[in-house]
Every structure is written in C-alpha cells, then in structure tokens.
Design a protein around this motif. Structure first.
Motif, PDB file in Angstrom:
ATOM      1  N   ARG A   8      36.961  43.610  36.646  1.00 50.75           N
ATOM      2  CA  ARG A   8      35.937  43.960  37.707  1.00 50.75           C
ATOM      3  C   ARG A   8      34.659  44.256  37.401  1.00 50.75           C
ATOM      4  O   ARG A   8      34.325  44.881  36.259  1.00 50.75           O
ATOM      5  CB  ARG A   8      36.567  45.084  38.375  1.00 50.75           C
ATOM      6  CG  ARG A   8      36.023  45.731  39.576  1.00 50.75           C
ATOM      7  CD  ARG A   8      37.085  46.644  40.033  1.00 50.75           C
ATOM      8  NE  ARG A   8      36.549  47.039  41.463  1.00 50.75           N
ATOM      9  CZ  ARG A   8      35.587  47.649  42.124  1.00 50.75           C
ATOM     10  NH1 ARG A   8      34.704  48.180  41.112  1.00 50.75           N
ATOM     11  NH2 ARG A   8      35.256  47.829  43.120  1.00 50.75           N
ATOM     12  N   TYR A  17      34.297  39.983  40.609  1.00 49.05           N
ATOM     13  CA  TYR A  17      35.375  39.820  39.589  1.00 49.05           C
ATOM     14  C   TYR A  17      34.948  38.551  38.609  1.00 49.05           C
ATOM     15  O   TYR A  17      34.289  37.523  39.002  1.00 49.05           O
ATOM     16  CB  TYR A  17      36.666  39.727  39.697  1.00 49.05           C
ATOM     17  CG  TYR A  17      37.475  40.705  40.436  1.00 49.05           C
ATOM     18  CD1 TYR A  17      37.892  41.741  40.062  1.00 49.05           C
ATOM     19  CD2 TYR A  17      37.149  40.746  42.000  1.00 49.05           C
ATOM     20  CE1 TYR A  17      38.341  43.029  40.661  1.00 49.05           C
ATOM     21  CE2 TYR A  17      37.497  41.969  42.729  1.00 49.05           C
ATOM     22  CZ  TYR A  17      38.284  42.730  41.875  1.00 49.05           C
ATOM     23  OH  TYR A  17      38.940  43.918  42.769  1.00 49.05           O
ATOM     24  N   PHE A  39      34.594  35.323  40.782  1.00 47.61           N
ATOM     25  CA  PHE A  39      35.491  35.457  42.073  1.00 47.61           C
ATOM     26  C   PHE A  39      34.742  36.699  42.919  1.00 47.61           C
ATOM     27  O   PHE A  39      34.713  37.987  42.333  1.00 47.61           O
ATOM     28  CB  PHE A  39      36.976  35.806  41.907  1.00 47.61           C
ATOM     29  CG  PHE A  39      37.534  35.929  43.054  1.00 47.61           C
ATOM     30  CD1 PHE A  39      37.635  35.089  44.425  1.00 47.61           C
ATOM     31  CD2 PHE A  39      38.350  37.266  43.429  1.00 47.61           C
ATOM     32  CE1 PHE A  39      38.354  35.516  45.402  1.00 47.61           C
ATOM     33  CE2 PHE A  39      38.889  37.602  44.438  1.00 47.61           C
ATOM     34  CZ  PHE A  39      39.183  36.756  45.557  1.00 47.61           C
ATOM     35  N   ASN A  40      34.312  36.398  44.022  1.00 50.01           N
ATOM     36  CA  ASN A  40      33.326  37.362  44.989  1.00 50.01           C
ATOM     37  C   ASN A  40      34.434  37.334  46.107  1.00 50.01           C
ATOM     38  O   ASN A  40      34.187  36.643  47.170  1.00 50.01           O
ATOM     39  CB  ASN A  40      32.176  37.069  45.219  1.00 50.01           C
ATOM     40  CG  ASN A  40      31.416  37.972  45.830  1.00 50.01           C
ATOM     41  OD1 ASN A  40      32.182  38.892  46.398  1.00 50.01           O
ATOM     42  ND2 ASN A  40      30.103  37.771  46.050  1.00 50.01           N
ATOM     43  N   PRO A  41      35.329  38.581  46.353  1.00 48.63           N
ATOM     44  CA  PRO A  41      36.356  38.589  47.383  1.00 48.63           C
ATOM     45  C   PRO A  41      35.466  38.950  48.820  1.00 48.63           C
ATOM     46  O   PRO A  41      36.047  38.939  49.962  1.00 48.63           O
ATOM     47  CB  PRO A  41      37.173  39.769  47.032  1.00 48.63           C
ATOM     48  CG  PRO A  41      36.349  40.373  46.084  1.00 48.63           C
ATOM     49  CD  PRO A  41      35.453  39.504  45.471  1.00 48.63           C
ATOM     50  N   LEU A  42      34.220  39.489  48.690  1.00 50.84           N
ATOM     51  CA  LEU A  42      33.503  39.809  49.829  1.00 50.84           C
ATOM     52  C   LEU A  42      33.122  38.669  50.806  1.00 50.84           C
ATOM     53  O   LEU A  42      32.762  38.926  51.919  1.00 50.84           O
ATOM     54  CB  LEU A  42      32.378  41.031  49.404  1.00 50.84           C
ATOM     55  CG  LEU A  42      32.564  41.933  48.772  1.00 50.84           C
ATOM     56  CD1 LEU A  42      31.423  42.882  48.463  1.00 50.84           C
ATOM     57  CD2 LEU A  42      33.647  43.005  49.586  1.00 50.84           C
ATOM     58  N   LYS A  45      36.131  33.071  53.135  1.00 47.41           N
ATOM     59  CA  LYS A  45      37.170  32.101  52.292  1.00 47.41           C
ATOM     60  C   LYS A  45      36.315  30.399  52.609  1.00 47.41           C
ATOM     61  O   LYS A  45      36.608  29.643  51.341  1.00 47.41           O
ATOM     62  CB  LYS A  45      38.348  31.811  52.788  1.00 47.41           C
ATOM     63  CG  LYS A  45      39.227  33.030  52.338  1.00 47.41           C
ATOM     64  CD  LYS A  45      40.652  33.089  52.873  1.00 47.41           C
ATOM     65  CE  LYS A  45      41.439  34.537  52.301  1.00 47.41           C
ATOM     66  NZ  LYS A  45      42.735  34.363  52.811  1.00 47.41           N
ATOM     67  N   ARG A  50      32.124  31.695  46.864  1.00 49.50           N
ATOM     68  CA  ARG A  50      33.066  32.634  46.680  1.00 49.50           C
ATOM     69  C   ARG A  50      33.818  32.624  45.220  1.00 49.50           C
ATOM     70  O   ARG A  50      34.223  33.877  44.785  1.00 49.50           O
ATOM     71  CB  ARG A  50      34.175  32.711  47.633  1.00 49.50           C
ATOM     72  CG  ARG A  50      35.068  33.759  47.759  1.00 49.50           C
ATOM     73  CD  ARG A  50      36.359  33.205  48.984  1.00 49.50           C
ATOM     74  NE  ARG A  50      37.554  34.116  48.601  1.00 49.50           N
ATOM     75  CZ  ARG A  50      37.867  35.114  49.135  1.00 49.50           C
ATOM     76  NH1 ARG A  50      37.215  35.509  50.516  1.00 49.50           N
ATOM     77  NH2 ARG A  50      39.265  35.905  49.211  1.00 49.50           N
ATOM     78  N   VAL A  51      34.015  31.416  44.890  1.00 50.26           N
ATOM     79  CA  VAL A  51      34.738  31.148  43.519  1.00 50.26           C
ATOM     80  C   VAL A  51      33.877  30.111  42.682  1.00 50.26           C
ATOM     81  O   VAL A  51      33.516  29.088  43.357  1.00 50.26           O
ATOM     82  CB  VAL A  51      36.042  30.839  43.790  1.00 50.26           C
ATOM     83  CG1 VAL A  51      36.925  30.372  42.449  1.00 50.26           C
ATOM     84  CG2 VAL A  51      37.087  31.631  44.496  1.00 50.26           C
ATOM     85  N   ARG A  71      47.248  36.783  40.946  1.00 48.50           N
ATOM     86  CA  ARG A  71      46.118  36.391  41.752  1.00 48.50           C
ATOM     87  C   ARG A  71      45.095  35.406  41.160  1.00 48.50           C
ATOM     88  O   ARG A  71      44.587  34.414  41.832  1.00 48.50           O
ATOM     89  CB  ARG A  71      45.112  37.925  41.770  1.00 48.50           C
ATOM     90  CG  ARG A  71      43.957  37.495  42.733  1.00 48.50           C
ATOM     91  CD  ARG A  71      44.384  37.674  44.048  1.00 48.50           C
ATOM     92  NE  ARG A  71      43.288  37.256  44.797  1.00 48.50           N
ATOM     93  CZ  ARG A  71      43.072  36.918  46.103  1.00 48.50           C
ATOM     94  NH1 ARG A  71      44.181  36.233  46.590  1.00 48.50           N
ATOM     95  NH2 ARG A  71      41.962  36.845  46.780  1.00 48.50           N
ATOM     96  N   ILE A  75      44.147  31.593  42.803  1.00 45.53           N
ATOM     97  CA  ILE A  75      42.751  31.060  42.811  1.00 45.53           C
ATOM     98  C   ILE A  75      42.996  29.660  42.227  1.00 45.53           C
ATOM     99  O   ILE A  75      42.159  28.612  42.885  1.00 45.53           O
ATOM    100  CB  ILE A  75      41.796  31.832  42.135  1.00 45.53           C
ATOM    101  CG1 ILE A  75      41.656  33.255  43.048  1.00 45.53           C
ATOM    102  CG2 ILE A  75      40.517  31.200  41.948  1.00 45.53           C
ATOM    103  CD1 ILE A  75      41.079  34.277  42.109  1.00 45.53           C
TER     104      ILE A  75
END
Length: 149
Positions: A8, A17, A39-42, A45, A50-51, A71, A75
């Motif tokens: 994180r 992340y 990885f940006n979860p905000l 999708k 995002r990834v 997780r 991904i």
C-alpha cells in the motif's frame, strides 16, 4: 516463501498499491525484491490506467515458485497472465456482525441442549424395539386365518 502481493502507498483514504515480489515474512509495506506493477482501486474498472503489470517479470517469478495472494491472483486472471481463480463462497459475510454474533452464541448454547436429547434418544429407541415384535405377532396370527380360507 515468495509472494506476489500488494504493497500500500498513497495517502489516507486514497490508496494506491504496488504489485511486488516479496518474502512472506517481510512487512506488507516493507522490504520487497522487485516491483512488477501497480493497482489503483479508485479508478473505474474500464480505465486501463487502473492496473499496470510487467507481464514478463510476473511470469518469471511465477516460474520461480512465487505464489500470488488472492487479490493479486484475481488481477492477474483479469489480465490473462494466469487462470482466473475460482470465486470464494462466504455467505456469512453478507450477514451484519451483530446478527452473526447472536447466531454464534445460539450455536454455543445449542450443543448443551442437544446433549440431553442424545441421552433420551436411546430410551426412546428401546420401546420401539419392544413394540416391533408385538406388531409382528398379529401378522403371524393373521396369516393362519388367511390359510384357512
């Protein structure tokens, strides 16, 4: 043991992340061997920002025996770097915590109540065994009556 996991970063309530290869004994945000993605979860999708993954390095580390966390496995599955893991089934997760605690307490009390029932069950079975021969005897008496006809 080597793990592919998320580390994180970012600020409070704005996580970002890094996908890293690390020894499982190291702290989550601590020392790692190599950064292999982010990885940006905000972000939604649909966005490709995002990834971000370094496919060749991830395949190398998987070949070396590194195990992805659940997780990270999802991904990687979404990005077709490994087979998609099966979805877990945790029906208890949907139940509010207060209700879960009540059910656990009820389950703890239930075995105490079931123990006397278990003792009563053999007593109930014994009369059934005695009743069975009585039922067979009338059948035997009925059979000669049928033969006489």
């Amino acid at each position: 043991m080597l793990k592919l996991r998320l580390s994180r970063g970012g600020t409070k309530k704005r996580p970002v992340y890094k996908v890293v290869v690390a020894d499982s004994r190291f702290a989550r945000d601590g020392r790692f061997i190599e950064k292999v993605g982010f990885f940006n979860p905000l972000l939604p999708k649909e966005k490709k920002e995002r990834v971000g993954l370094e496919a060749e390095r991830i395949k190398y580390w998987l070949g070396q025996g590194a195990k992805p966390t659940t997780r990270v496995a999802r991904i990687l599955g979404e990005n077709e770097l490994m087979p998609m893991p099966a979805n877990g089934n945790n029906p208890i997760k949907a139940v509010p915590k207060k209700e879960r605690n009540k059910k656990e307490e009820d389950n703890k009390e239930a075995p105490k109540e079931e123990a006397p029932k278990a003792e009563a069950a053999p007593k109930e079975e014994a009369p059934k065994a005695e009743a069975a021969p009585k039922e067979e005897a009338p059948k035997a008496e009925a059979a000669p009556a049928e033969e006489k006809k």
